[in-house]
Design a protein around this motif. Sequence first.
Motif, PDB file in Angstrom:
ATOM      1  N   ALA A  24       0.834  -1.213   0.000  1.00  0.00           N
ATOM      2  CA  ALA A  24       0.000   0.000   0.000  1.00  0.00           C
ATOM      3  C   ALA A  24       0.865   1.257   0.000  1.00  0.00           C
ATOM      4  CB  ALA A  24      -0.938  -0.012   1.209  1.00  0.00           C
ATOM      5  N   ALA A  25       1.923   1.274   0.791  1.00  0.00           N
ATOM      6  CA  ALA A  25       2.812   2.439   0.841  1.00  0.00           C
ATOM      7  C   ALA A  25       3.515   2.640  -0.493  1.00  0.00           C
ATOM      8  CB  ALA A  25       3.826   2.268   1.969  1.00  0.00           C
ATOM      9  N   LEU A  26       3.922   1.554  -1.152  1.00  0.00           N
ATOM     10  CA  LEU A  26       4.560   1.686  -2.471  1.00  0.00           C
ATOM     11  C   LEU A  26       3.593   2.246  -3.515  1.00  0.00           C
ATOM     12  CD1 LEU A  26       6.782  -1.519  -2.797  1.00  0.00           C
ATOM     13  CD2 LEU A  26       7.523   0.855  -2.676  1.00  0.00           C
ATOM     14  N   VAL A  27       2.350   1.795  -3.491  1.00  0.00           N
ATOM     15  CA  VAL A  27       1.365   2.296  -4.458  1.00  0.00           C
ATOM     16  C   VAL A  27       1.118   3.786  -4.232  1.00  0.00           C
ATOM     17  CG1 VAL A  27      -1.063   2.146  -5.171  1.00  0.00           C
ATOM     18  CG2 VAL A  27       0.275   0.062  -4.838  1.00  0.00           C
ATOM     19  N   VAL A  28       0.948   4.186  -2.980  1.00  0.00           N
ATOM     20  CA  VAL A  28       0.736   5.605  -2.684  1.00  0.00           C
ATOM     21  C   VAL A  28       1.968   6.409  -3.073  1.00  0.00           C
ATOM     22  CG1 VAL A  28       0.388   7.281  -0.820  1.00  0.00           C
ATOM     23  CG2 VAL A  28      -0.958   5.178  -0.869  1.00  0.00           C
ATOM     24  N   GLY A  29       3.142   5.905  -2.754  1.00  0.00           N
ATOM     25  CA  GLY A  29       4.375   6.613  -3.113  1.00  0.00           C
ATOM     26  C   GLY A  29       4.535   6.761  -4.611  1.00  0.00           C
ATOM     27  N   MET A  30       4.187   5.731  -5.373  1.00  0.00           N
ATOM     28  CA  MET A  30       4.283   5.829  -6.839  1.00  0.00           C
ATOM     29  C   MET A  30       3.287   6.847  -7.378  1.00  0.00           C
ATOM     30  SD  MET A  30       6.783   4.039  -7.802  1.00  0.00           S
ATOM     31  CE  MET A  30       6.526   4.105  -9.547  1.00  0.00           C
ATOM     32  N   ASN A  31       2.084   6.911  -6.791  1.00  0.00           N
ATOM     33  CA  ASN A  31       1.106   7.918  -7.222  1.00  0.00           C
ATOM     34  C   ASN A  31       1.610   9.327  -6.945  1.00  0.00           C
ATOM     35  OD1 ASN A  31      -0.884   6.376  -8.409  1.00  0.00           O
ATOM     36  ND2 ASN A  31      -1.867   5.930  -6.442  1.00  0.00           N
ATOM     37  N   VAL A  32       2.209   9.543  -5.792  1.00  0.00           N
ATOM     38  CA  VAL A  32       2.760  10.860  -5.469  1.00  0.00           C
ATOM     39  C   VAL A  32       3.881  11.201  -6.433  1.00  0.00           C
ATOM     40  CG1 VAL A  32       4.067  12.155  -3.728  1.00  0.00           C
ATOM     41  CG2 VAL A  32       2.089  10.789  -3.050  1.00  0.00           C
ATOM     42  N   LEU A  33       4.711  10.218  -6.745  1.00  0.00           N
ATOM     43  CA  LEU A  33       5.823  10.449  -7.666  1.00  0.00           C
ATOM     44  C   LEU A  33       5.323  10.759  -9.072  1.00  0.00           C
ATOM     45  CD1 LEU A  33       8.949  10.351  -7.919  1.00  0.00           C
ATOM     46  CD2 LEU A  33       8.690   7.968  -8.606  1.00  0.00           C
ATOM     47  N   LEU A  34       4.333  10.032  -9.536  1.00  0.00           N
ATOM     48  CA  LEU A  34       3.837  10.221 -10.902  1.00  0.00           C
ATOM     49  C   LEU A  34       2.886  11.416 -11.018  1.00  0.00           C
ATOM     50  CD1 LEU A  34       3.253   6.484 -11.896  1.00  0.00           C
ATOM     51  CD2 LEU A  34       5.159   7.963 -12.542  1.00  0.00           C
ATOM     52  N   ILE A  35       1.984  11.577 -10.053  1.00  0.00           N
ATOM     53  CA  ILE A  35       0.996  12.654 -10.130  1.00  0.00           C
ATOM     54  C   ILE A  35       1.573  13.961  -9.605  1.00  0.00           C
ATOM     55  CG2 ILE A  35      -1.259  13.443  -9.279  1.00  0.00           C
ATOM     56  CD1 ILE A  35      -2.129  10.534  -9.250  1.00  0.00           C
ATOM     57  N   GLY A  36       2.321  13.846  -8.531  1.00  0.00           N
ATOM     58  CA  GLY A  36       2.910  15.054  -7.943  1.00  0.00           C
ATOM     59  C   GLY A  36       2.242  15.394  -6.628  1.00  0.00           C
ATOM     60  N   GLY A  37       3.009  15.991  -5.723  1.00  0.00           N
ATOM     61  CA  GLY A  37       2.515  16.316  -4.393  1.00  0.00           C
ATOM     62  C   GLY A  37       1.453  17.398  -4.381  1.00  0.00           C
ATOM     63  N   GLU A  38       1.471  18.329  -5.383  1.00  0.00           N
ATOM     64  CA  GLU A  38       0.485  19.408  -5.368  1.00  0.00           C
ATOM     65  C   GLU A  38      -0.928  18.903  -5.680  1.00  0.00           C
ATOM     66  OE1 GLU A  38       2.404  19.162  -9.358  1.00  0.00           O
ATOM     67  OE2 GLU A  38       3.217  19.514  -7.375  1.00  0.00           O
ATOM     68  N   TRP A  39      -1.057  17.816  -6.423  1.00  0.00           N
ATOM     69  CA  TRP A  39      -2.361  17.245  -6.745  1.00  0.00           C
ATOM     70  C   TRP A  39      -2.776  16.190  -5.738  1.00  0.00           C
ATOM     71  CZ3 TRP A  39      -5.346  19.349 -10.392  1.00  0.00           C
ATOM     72  CH2 TRP A  39      -4.727  20.158 -11.346  1.00  0.00           C
ATOM     73  N   PHE A  40      -1.827  15.718  -4.964  1.00  0.00           N
ATOM     74  CA  PHE A  40      -2.080  14.594  -4.060  1.00  0.00           C
ATOM     75  C   PHE A  40      -1.507  14.961  -2.694  1.00  0.00           C
ATOM     76  CE2 PHE A  40      -1.660   9.872  -3.197  1.00  0.00           C
ATOM     77  CZ  PHE A  40      -2.993   9.580  -3.415  1.00  0.00           C
ATOM     78  N   GLY A  41      -2.275  15.754  -1.899  1.00  0.00           N
ATOM     79  CA  GLY A  41      -1.816  16.262  -0.601  1.00  0.00           C
ATOM     80  C   GLY A  41      -1.652  15.154   0.427  1.00  0.00           C
ATOM     81  N   TRP A  42      -1.098  15.528   1.581  1.00  0.00           N
ATOM     82  CA  TRP A  42      -0.800  14.515   2.594  1.00  0.00           C
ATOM     83  C   TRP A  42      -2.065  13.869   3.144  1.00  0.00           C
ATOM     84  CZ3 TRP A  42      -2.431  14.684   7.607  1.00  0.00           C
ATOM     85  CH2 TRP A  42      -2.899  15.903   8.089  1.00  0.00           C
ATOM     86  N   GLN A  43      -3.180  14.627   3.185  1.00  0.00           N
ATOM     87  CA  GLN A  43      -4.434  14.054   3.666  1.00  0.00           C
ATOM     88  C   GLN A  43      -4.917  12.944   2.728  1.00  0.00           C
ATOM     89  OE1 GLN A  43      -4.057  17.340   3.016  1.00  0.00           O
ATOM     90  NE2 GLN A  43      -4.463  18.498   4.916  1.00  0.00           N
ATOM     91  N   GLN A  44      -4.829  13.211   1.410  1.00  0.00           N
ATOM     92  CA  GLN A  44      -5.226  12.195   0.442  1.00  0.00           C
ATOM     93  C   GLN A  44      -4.260  10.998   0.481  1.00  0.00           C
ATOM     94  OE1 GLN A  44      -4.878  15.445  -0.455  1.00  0.00           O
ATOM     95  NE2 GLN A  44      -6.944  16.092  -1.026  1.00  0.00           N
ATOM     96  N   GLN A  45      -3.001  11.270   0.734  1.00  0.00           N
ATOM     97  CA  GLN A  45      -2.019  10.184   0.817  1.00  0.00           C
ATOM     98  C   GLN A  45      -2.332   9.259   1.994  1.00  0.00           C
ATOM     99  OE1 GLN A  45       2.034  11.643   0.786  1.00  0.00           O
ATOM    100  NE2 GLN A  45       1.500  13.230  -0.714  1.00  0.00           N
ATOM    101  N   VAL A  46      -2.633   9.862   3.151  1.00  0.00           N
ATOM    102  CA  VAL A  46      -2.969   9.055   4.335  1.00  0.00           C
ATOM    103  C   VAL A  46      -4.241   8.267   4.082  1.00  0.00           C
ATOM    104  CG1 VAL A  46      -3.659   9.156   6.761  1.00  0.00           C
ATOM    105  CG2 VAL A  46      -1.749  10.541   5.952  1.00  0.00           C
TER     106      VAL A  46
END
Length: 141
Positions: A24-46
């Motif tokens: 689960a952490a790898l999938v979320v991390g890959m989404n942040v890497l590919l989409i970017g942190g500005e579109w995927f904030g920490w609340q959405q990541q959690v």
Amino acid sequence: MLGLLLLVLEVVLPGVYLLFFGIAALVVGMNVLLIGGEWFGWQQQVLAFVVLSGVAVFLGRKWYGAKTETSAPDTLNRRTQRLIGREAVLSDDIVGGRGRVGLEDSWWSVEGPDLPVGTRVRVVGAEGSVLKFEPVPPPAT
């Protein structure tokens, strides 16, 4: 990085509980890497981590639960029962219904019809550490 750390810990520690969280952490991390942190904030990541962890645990339990455990055979600790059907050559005469035979890595007491040394016999039963034998007919030519 958290996903990789969890997967490394999964290998080091016993059990299979960190695998699902690591995935689960790898999938979320890959989404942040590919989409970017500005579109995927920490609340959405959690939130995504919690949801994906729950899904991974559910699917993992379902997959592991579907696997049937193989139980040990009934003859696991009864060595004489495992020998039934095996063939051997008598090392001592069977006289008066009793004799000895070398089978696998041990010498066994045997009961059966009187037979001379060198006769091929087959184990047909066992009582304790005494094997029951019958002669094997010679092969037809």
